[in-house]
Write a protein that holds these residues in place. Structure first.
Motif, PDB file in Angstrom:
ATOM      1  N   LYS A 125       5.105 -12.475  -3.681  1.00  0.00           N
ATOM      2  CA  LYS A 125       4.204 -13.490  -3.158  1.00  0.00           C
ATOM      3  C   LYS A 125       3.638 -13.142  -1.776  1.00  0.00           C
ATOM      4  O   LYS A 125       2.730 -13.813  -1.291  1.00  0.00           O
ATOM      5  CB  LYS A 125       4.928 -14.838  -3.068  1.00  0.00           C
ATOM      6  N   GLN A 126       4.190 -12.135  -1.158  1.00  0.00           N
ATOM      7  CA  GLN A 126       3.734 -11.759   0.182  1.00  0.00           C
ATOM      8  C   GLN A 126       2.294 -11.229   0.138  1.00  0.00           C
ATOM      9  O   GLN A 126       1.836 -10.714  -0.883  1.00  0.00           O
ATOM     10  CB  GLN A 126       4.650 -10.684   0.776  1.00  0.00           C
ATOM     11  N   ASP A 127       1.615 -11.365   1.280  1.00  0.00           N
ATOM     12  CA  ASP A 127       0.278 -10.783   1.399  1.00  0.00           C
ATOM     13  C   ASP A 127       0.357  -9.270   1.221  1.00  0.00           C
ATOM     14  O   ASP A 127       1.431  -8.664   1.368  1.00  0.00           O
ATOM     15  CB  ASP A 127      -0.332 -11.095   2.767  1.00  0.00           C
ATOM     16  N   TYR A 128      -0.783  -8.670   0.939  1.00  0.00           N
ATOM     17  CA  TYR A 128      -0.829  -7.217   0.849  1.00  0.00           C
ATOM     18  C   TYR A 128      -0.293  -6.637   2.153  1.00  0.00           C
ATOM     19  O   TYR A 128      -0.543  -7.167   3.239  1.00  0.00           O
ATOM     20  CB  TYR A 128      -2.265  -6.764   0.598  1.00  0.00           C
ATOM     21  N   SER A 129       0.482  -5.580   2.073  1.00  0.00           N
ATOM     22  CA  SER A 129       1.255  -5.071   3.207  1.00  0.00           C
ATOM     23  C   SER A 129       0.427  -4.858   4.476  1.00  0.00           C
ATOM     24  O   SER A 129       0.857  -5.255   5.570  1.00  0.00           O
ATOM     25  CB  SER A 129       1.951  -3.761   2.822  1.00  0.00           C
ATOM     26  N   ILE A 130      -0.738  -4.253   4.362  1.00  0.00           N
ATOM     27  CA  ILE A 130      -1.560  -3.990   5.548  1.00  0.00           C
ATOM     28  C   ILE A 130      -2.037  -5.298   6.169  1.00  0.00           C
ATOM     29  O   ILE A 130      -2.036  -5.457   7.396  1.00  0.00           O
ATOM     30  CB  ILE A 130      -2.760  -3.095   5.191  1.00  0.00           C
TER      31      ILE A 130
ATOM     32  N   ASN B 207       0.836  -1.190   0.000  1.00  0.00           N
ATOM     33  CA  ASN B 207       0.000   0.000   0.000  1.00  0.00           C
ATOM     34  C   ASN B 207       0.879   1.252   0.000  1.00  0.00           C
ATOM     35  O   ASN B 207       1.772   1.394   0.822  1.00  0.00           O
ATOM     36  CB  ASN B 207      -0.910   0.003   1.237  1.00  0.00           C
ATOM     37  N   ARG B 208       0.611   2.147  -0.933  1.00  0.00           N
ATOM     38  CA  ARG B 208       1.347   3.407  -1.106  1.00  0.00           C
ATOM     39  C   ARG B 208       2.846   3.184  -1.326  1.00  0.00           C
ATOM     40  O   ARG B 208       3.687   3.945  -0.850  1.00  0.00           O
ATOM     41  CB  ARG B 208       1.118   4.353   0.072  1.00  0.00           C
ATOM     42  N   ALA B 209       3.171   2.158  -2.099  1.00  0.00           N
ATOM     43  CA  ALA B 209       4.576   1.875  -2.414  1.00  0.00           C
ATOM     44  C   ALA B 209       5.234   3.064  -3.106  1.00  0.00           C
ATOM     45  O   ALA B 209       6.398   3.398  -2.825  1.00  0.00           O
ATOM     46  CB  ALA B 209       4.667   0.634  -3.301  1.00  0.00           C
ATOM     47  N   VAL B 210       4.510   3.696  -4.018  1.00  0.00           N
ATOM     48  CA  VAL B 210       5.109   4.819  -4.750  1.00  0.00           C
ATOM     49  C   VAL B 210       5.419   5.981  -3.811  1.00  0.00           C
ATOM     50  O   VAL B 210       6.376   6.723  -4.035  1.00  0.00           O
ATOM     51  CB  VAL B 210       4.208   5.284  -5.910  1.00  0.00           C
TER      52      VAL B 210
ATOM     53  N   ASN C 161       2.959   3.815   6.403  1.00  0.00           N
ATOM     54  CA  ASN C 161       1.614   4.252   6.056  1.00  0.00           C
ATOM     55  C   ASN C 161       1.262   5.546   6.768  1.00  0.00           C
ATOM     56  O   ASN C 161       2.084   6.112   7.498  1.00  0.00           O
ATOM     57  CB  ASN C 161       0.568   3.173   6.351  1.00  0.00           C
ATOM     58  N   TYR C 162       0.007   5.985   6.563  1.00  0.00           N
ATOM     59  CA  TYR C 162      -0.464   7.261   7.077  1.00  0.00           C
ATOM     60  C   TYR C 162      -1.359   7.063   8.296  1.00  0.00           C
ATOM     61  O   TYR C 162      -1.768   5.942   8.611  1.00  0.00           O
ATOM     62  CB  TYR C 162      -1.216   8.009   5.976  1.00  0.00           C
ATOM     63  N   SER C 163      -1.699   8.161   8.944  1.00  0.00           N
ATOM     64  CA  SER C 163      -2.521   8.080  10.153  1.00  0.00           C
ATOM     65  C   SER C 163      -3.909   7.535   9.864  1.00  0.00           C
ATOM     66  O   SER C 163      -4.536   6.919  10.728  1.00  0.00           O
ATOM     67  CB  SER C 163      -2.633   9.454  10.811  1.00  0.00           C
ATOM     68  N   TYR C 164      -4.402   7.749   8.646  1.00  0.00           N
ATOM     69  CA  TYR C 164      -5.767   7.304   8.349  1.00  0.00           C
ATOM     70  C   TYR C 164      -5.894   5.780   8.298  1.00  0.00           C
ATOM     71  O   TYR C 164      -7.007   5.242   8.261  1.00  0.00           O
ATOM     72  CB  TYR C 164      -6.285   7.929   7.046  1.00  0.00           C
TER      73      TYR C 164
END
Length: 469
Positions: free
Chosen positions: A303-308, A238-241, A321-324
């Motif tokens: 192959k890893q799960d989505y980061s969150i 999530n938000r890799a860029v 990541n962000y506070s939200y």
């Protein structure tokens, strides 16, 4: 006799009432806000994320002092929002006030108005003695200097523009008002840190590399069992860029040329000694090595799960990541023991650099009520209004005074500490650029291109987007 007495008594009472009324008029001297000589105005206000309850008190207070103005608040979904805004504005309809992401400004610059030079003209009812009069008044506009004194540098970069007056002299103008500014931070699993005998989060990227090696666990087949951090790829982070943008900005990469006509993040920059340093290339190499099985810092792969999800399940020790995302994480993993820290910084940096992600409130250029809309935005810019919004939403502050107040907050303090050093960069087409950066990262990860080829290709395609802007 009785009749005469009654008449006399009644006359005395009547005279007393008249005299008291007369003396009362002389003592009255009040001013009340009224809508005299003013047409009724309805402002359509469109936003994402926040329910109307976040603005109920603010809007009620504003309408109370502007009885002729009614604000209709609409919360929209992510899927419909931008398409609806663009479609309605193109048709000469849509909102008077709406929100845009800080990276959207270049795409919306021809759709939004700048703060007018003159404030809202309104009328107040003045009662003096027995006389009532209507007086004209005009609100004071926020100056650019006041804007700079109120909001952090990143808001000034994104929401202050330049235009020319009637004499063709350039002047700075206000484009939008932020209510909150979020920054990228480091989430870390305290139990995994404790198990690896790591007492505190990494302060530098060198620390981060070392911690990743200490935290990463592999099975007998060499497959990742515990990841040190979610970093290195694009599609499953999530938000890799944004992490990539952060690394480039921290290393001093110049993202676009001064004319904002070409992407130059693939080109080297000169350091203080005059040496040319490929900062953008170095940032890309640093990032993708965490997904390179040939490197000792390998800790992530496609192959890893989505980061969150991986962080929520305890299979990765760190994520950015962000506070939200706090609320989502609390829902996914209410028993997860974690903390949040500032993002690591380069060891040789002279000033900290963080990355901002936020929204600004703007006024539509096709609005028939731009002056009233801007008056409302100036009301939103006040410290008192911003505090009401933050109290209702629990978001990081944008107002400098409130940033200072949040520094000691156990949750938002981390984000508040990063806001004043947060940066962004000019993105002619944020969605297109994000896709280009994802491809750049994935081309390296899947060995479809070299580092040099990948970053050059990305810069070329981003430059094409800028030409089409």
């Amino acid at each position: 006799m009785k009749i005469t007495k009654i008449l006399i008594t009644g006359g005395v009472v009547f005279i007393a009432v008249v005299l008291l009324a007369g003396f009362g008029c002389k003592k009255v001297d009040t001013t009340t806000t009224g809508a005299a000589n003013q047409e009724a105005v309805e402002l359509e206000y469109w936003r994402l994320w926040d329910d109307s309850t976040a603005f109920d008190d603010i809007i009620s207070e504003y309408e109370g002092s502007h009885p002729n103005i009614k604000i209709n608040y609409h919360k929209m979904t992510v899927d419909e929002y931008e398409n609806e805004v663009v479609t309605k504005l193109a048709a000469g309809e849509g909102p008077d006030v709406f929100s845009i992401h800080n990276t959207w400004v270049p795409r919306y610059i021809d759709k939004i108005s700048t703060m007018p030079d003159e404030g809202l003209v309104s009328y107040i009812t003045v009662k003096s003695g027995c006389k009532t009069t209507t007086q004209k008044t005009q609100s004071q506009q926020m100056t650019v200097q006041e804007y700079e004194d109120t909001f952090p540098d990143v808001a000034q970069t994104d929401f202050l523009g330049t235009t020319k007056d009637e004499s063709a002299v350039s002047k700075n103008v206000i484009l939008g008002i932020p209510l909150s500014i979020d920054t990228l931070a480091l989430y870390y699993n305290k139990e995994l840190f404790n198990s690896a005998s790591i007492a505190k989060p990494p302060a530098t990227w060198v620390d981060f590399q070392n911690y990743v090696q200490d935290l990463t666990r592999k099975d007998i087949y060499g497959d990742l069992k515990i990841s040190g951090a979610a970093i290195g790829t694009a599609e499953n982070i999530n938000r890799a860029v944004d992490i990539m943008y952060l690394l480039m900005l921290q290393t001093g990469t110049k993202m676009v040329n001064d004319e904002k006509t070409e992407a130059v993040f693939d080109k080297p920059v000169q350091d203080a000694s005059g040496e040319s340093i490929p900062t953008g290339l170095n940032a890309l190499q640093f990032y993708t090595e965490f997904a390179n099985p040939k490197k000792v810092v390998e800790t992530w792969n496609p192959k890893q799960d989505y980061s969150i999800d991986a962080f929520a399940k305890g299979t990765t020790a760190m994520m950015f990541n962000y506070s939200y995302k706090i609320a989502e994480l609390e829902t996914k993993a209410p028993n997860l023991i974690y903390d949040i820290a500032p993002v690591p910084q380069p060891t040789d940096i002279t000033a900290k650099v963080n990355y901002a992600n936020y929204w600004g409130e703007v006024v539509a250029k096709n609005s028939d009520h731009q002056v009233e809309a801007w008056d409302f935005l100036q009301f939103l810019a006040k410290k008192e209004s911003q505090k009401k919004y933050l109290d209702a939403t629990g978001r990081p502050a944008a107002h400098k005074d409130l940033i200072e107040e949040q520094l000691s907050d156990p949750v938002l303090g981390v984000f508040a500490k990063q806001t004043l050093s947060a940066k962004s960069w000019y993105q002619a087409d944020n969605a297109g650029i994000e896709n280009d950066f994802i491809k750049m990262i994935e081309d390296v990860v899947y060995n479809r291109a070299t580092l040099e080829e990948s970053i050059h290709n990305a810069a070329t395609t981003v430059s094409e987007l800028m030409k089409n802007d």
